[in-house]
Motif scaffolding. Structure first.
Motif, mmCIF file in Angstrom:
data_model
loop_
_atom_site.group_PDB
_atom_site.id
_atom_site.type_symbol
_atom_site.label_atom_id
_atom_site.label_comp_id
_atom_site.label_asym_id
_atom_site.label_seq_id
_atom_site.Cartn_x
_atom_site.Cartn_y
_atom_site.Cartn_z
ATOM 1 N N LEU A 104 -11.015 -13.001 -5.699
ATOM 2 C CA LEU A 104 -10.865 -11.632 -5.191
ATOM 3 C C LEU A 104 -10.177 -10.766 -6.242
ATOM 4 C CD1 LEU A 104 -11.546 -10.696 -2.305
ATOM 5 C CD2 LEU A 104 -9.106 -10.896 -1.786
ATOM 6 N N PHE A 105 -10.615 -9.535 -6.424
ATOM 7 C CA PHE A 105 -9.948 -8.629 -7.354
ATOM 8 C C PHE A 105 -8.647 -8.107 -6.731
ATOM 9 C CE2 PHE A 105 -9.162 -4.217 -8.761
ATOM 10 C CZ PHE A 105 -8.849 -4.496 -10.087
ATOM 11 N N ALA A 106 -7.571 -8.129 -7.516
ATOM 12 C CA ALA A 106 -6.302 -7.454 -7.165
ATOM 13 C C ALA A 106 -5.611 -8.047 -5.934
ATOM 14 C CB ALA A 106 -6.524 -5.952 -6.976
ATOM 15 N N ASP A 107 -5.737 -9.355 -5.750
ATOM 16 C CA ASP A 107 -5.078 -9.921 -4.570
ATOM 17 C C ASP A 107 -3.675 -10.453 -4.907
ATOM 18 O OD1 ASP A 107 -5.804 -12.172 -5.960
ATOM 19 O OD2 ASP A 107 -6.378 -13.319 -4.191
ATOM 20 N N ASN A 108 -3.009 -9.809 -5.841
ATOM 21 C CA ASN A 108 -1.587 -10.115 -6.071
ATOM 22 C C ASN A 108 -0.801 -8.797 -6.097
ATOM 23 O OD1 ASN A 108 -2.562 -9.170 -8.474
ATOM 24 N ND2 ASN A 108 -1.305 -10.494 -9.741
ATOM 25 N N TRP A 109 0.467 -8.860 -5.741
ATOM 26 C CA TRP A 109 1.256 -7.630 -5.631
ATOM 27 C C TRP A 109 1.406 -6.961 -6.988
ATOM 28 C CZ3 TRP A 109 1.997 -5.603 -1.111
ATOM 29 C CH2 TRP A 109 2.140 -6.417 0.017
ATOM 30 N N HIS A 110 1.116 -5.676 -7.033
ATOM 31 C CA HIS A 110 1.261 -4.924 -8.279
ATOM 32 C C HIS A 110 1.294 -3.435 -7.986
ATOM 33 C CE1 HIS A 110 -3.040 -4.727 -7.443
ATOM 34 N NE2 HIS A 110 -3.104 -3.684 -8.258
ATOM 35 N N ALA A 111 1.820 -2.673 -8.962
ATOM 36 C CA ALA A 111 1.575 -1.234 -9.009
ATOM 37 C C ALA A 111 0.616 -1.045 -10.178
ATOM 38 C CB ALA A 111 2.869 -0.471 -9.232
ATOM 39 N N ARG A 115 4.821 4.661 -7.949
ATOM 40 C CA ARG A 115 6.206 4.636 -8.423
ATOM 41 C C ARG A 115 7.143 3.978 -7.419
ATOM 42 N NH1 ARG A 115 5.693 10.952 -9.451
ATOM 43 N NH2 ARG A 115 4.784 10.644 -7.378
ATOM 44 N N CYS A 116 6.668 3.783 -6.185
ATOM 45 C CA CYS A 116 7.581 3.219 -5.190
ATOM 46 C C CYS A 116 6.900 2.294 -4.173
ATOM 47 C CB CYS A 116 8.348 4.318 -4.471
ATOM 48 S SG CYS A 116 7.291 5.537 -3.723
ATOM 49 N N VAL A 117 5.629 1.976 -4.364
ATOM 50 C CA VAL A 117 5.022 0.912 -3.550
ATOM 51 C C VAL A 117 4.261 -0.049 -4.455
ATOM 52 C CG1 VAL A 117 4.711 2.198 -1.380
ATOM 53 C CG2 VAL A 117 2.872 2.189 -3.055
ATOM 54 N N LEU A 118 4.190 -1.294 -4.013
ATOM 55 C CA LEU A 118 3.251 -2.262 -4.583
ATOM 56 C C LEU A 118 2.098 -2.389 -3.586
ATOM 57 C CD1 LEU A 118 5.674 -5.168 -5.646
ATOM 58 C CD2 LEU A 118 4.977 -3.157 -6.975
ATOM 59 N N HIS A 119 0.968 -2.882 -4.064
ATOM 60 C CA HIS A 119 -0.151 -3.102 -3.150
ATOM 61 C C HIS A 119 -0.889 -4.371 -3.551
ATOM 62 C CE1 HIS A 119 -1.958 -0.918 -6.532
ATOM 63 N NE2 HIS A 119 -3.110 -1.494 -6.214
ATOM 64 N N LYS A 120 -1.688 -4.868 -2.643
ATOM 65 C CA LYS A 120 -2.559 -5.998 -2.955
ATOM 66 C C LYS A 120 -3.761 -6.009 -2.015
ATOM 67 C CE LYS A 120 -1.544 -10.349 -1.484
ATOM 68 N NZ LYS A 120 -0.811 -11.568 -1.113
ATOM 69 N N ALA A 121 -4.873 -6.471 -2.560
ATOM 70 C CA ALA A 121 -6.087 -6.606 -1.752
ATOM 71 C C ALA A 121 -6.014 -7.897 -0.950
ATOM 72 C CB ALA A 121 -7.305 -6.632 -2.677
ATOM 73 N N THR A 122 -6.736 -7.941 0.166
ATOM 74 C CA THR A 122 -6.849 -9.186 0.932
ATOM 75 C C THR A 122 -8.329 -9.472 1.201
ATOM 76 O OG1 THR A 122 -6.768 -8.183 3.137
ATOM 77 C CG2 THR A 122 -4.649 -8.713 2.113
#
Ligand code: SIN
Length: 294
Positions: free
Chosen positions: A93-100, A256-263
């Motif tokens: 999966l693309f981007a399924d780890n926490w990051h900004a 600048r103030c949240v991380l996100h991740k795909a599921t």
């Protein structure tokens, strides 16, 4: 026009209605949206039948386009990338780890816009985690360990030739990702940052791109333990918001103030979203930015 804002009830996020994003927005409406964005960090706008041109116009209300170094743009729109997974795709999966986004840049993007075009009937949520709340609630002992620390960011784990999306990435990936030796470059940023618009302190740490603490880079047990402890704290469920997508929904988030991740959870279904990045916007900074470590 006055927009309606419904907070998610979770650690961040709100749904915005009462505005038509296919029309040019006046200054007052842009200011209202920006204020809501600063307050809620992630905004979702449902039922917006937007063209790619509308998405570009919306983005430019909030800053210049960011630089997306490892995405191939869609045809005719150099600042739009397709976040795409085909129904039969077998790649990771693309981007399924926490990051900004793109924190390995000297001036990382302020925000990101993502627009739902094909949304699977199940799964595919995007998770967000509020880094201002995580810092505010942080135990004093952990805070003392990160105060004044500078993180070393790099895209190598993802976009270098030997990275996750490099030479050995799956052949059937629908998304157009590129890799390059430039991903080995490094950039330093403080682990705690003052948000340049709200003036609130926030964590600016993204394990997806951080490879170490300055002067303790890699292989240093204390640096690695610190990053692990920080990651465990900053991603706790109590700081999270789970976003559920709809077709024709636009979401904007504040990198600048949240991380996100795909599921995942949508095997056998296509998922397609169009993405722009809101670049570093010097004009909205109400105070000097402490982003770039000296
Ligand atoms: C992204 O990180 O840009 C994609 C998030 C998602 O696919 O949910």
């Amino acid at each position: 026009m006055s927009i309606d804002i419904m907070p998610s009830g979770e650690a961040c996020g709100a749904t915005v209605t009462g505005v038509d994003l296919t029309r040019g927005l006046d200054e007052a409406t842009v200011a209202e949206i920006r204020a809501a964005w600063m307050a809620h960090k992630v905004l979702a706008f449902p039922d917006q039948a937007m063209s790619d041109g509308d998405l570009e116009q919306f983005t430019l209300n909030f800053g210049p386009f960011g630089n997306d170094p490892y995405f191939e743009a869609i045809d005719g729109h150099p600042h739009i990338a397709a976040i795409h997974r085909a129904a039969a795709e077998t790649t990771g999966l693309f981007a399924d780890n926490w990051h900004a986004d793109w924190t390995f840049q000297e001036f990382p993007p302020d925000g990101t816009c993502l627009y739902g075009k094909v949304i699977p009937p199940v799964g595919g949520d995007t998770l967000y985690v509020n880094q201002q709340a995580a810092l505010e609630a942080m135990p004093a002992e952990l805070r003392a360990r990160i105060d004044g620390k500078i993180a070393v960011h790099s895209a190598r784990g993802a976009y270098a030739p030997d990275g996750a999306y490099g030479e050995s990435d799956g052949q059937d990936r629908a998304m157009k990702i590129t890799y390059s030796d430039t991903a080995y470059d490094t950039q330093t940023h403080p682990l705690i940052r003052v948000h340049p618009e709200t003036g609130r302190e926030t964590l600016y740490s993204t394990l997806g791109y951080i490879i170490g603490i300055e002067n303790d880079i890699e292989n240093d047990d204390a640096g690695i333990a610190l990053l692990r402890d920080l990651w465990q704290w900053q991603t706790r469920e109590e700081f999270q918001y789970r976003h559920k997508w709809q077709t024709n929904m636009l979401v904007m988030w504040d990198n600048r103030c949240v991380l996100h991740k795909a599921t995942g959870g949508y095997a056998g279904h296509e998922r397609l979203l169009h993405r722009t990045t809101i670049g570093y916007n010097a004009a909205v900074r109400s105070q000097p930015d402490d982003l770039v470590a000296s």
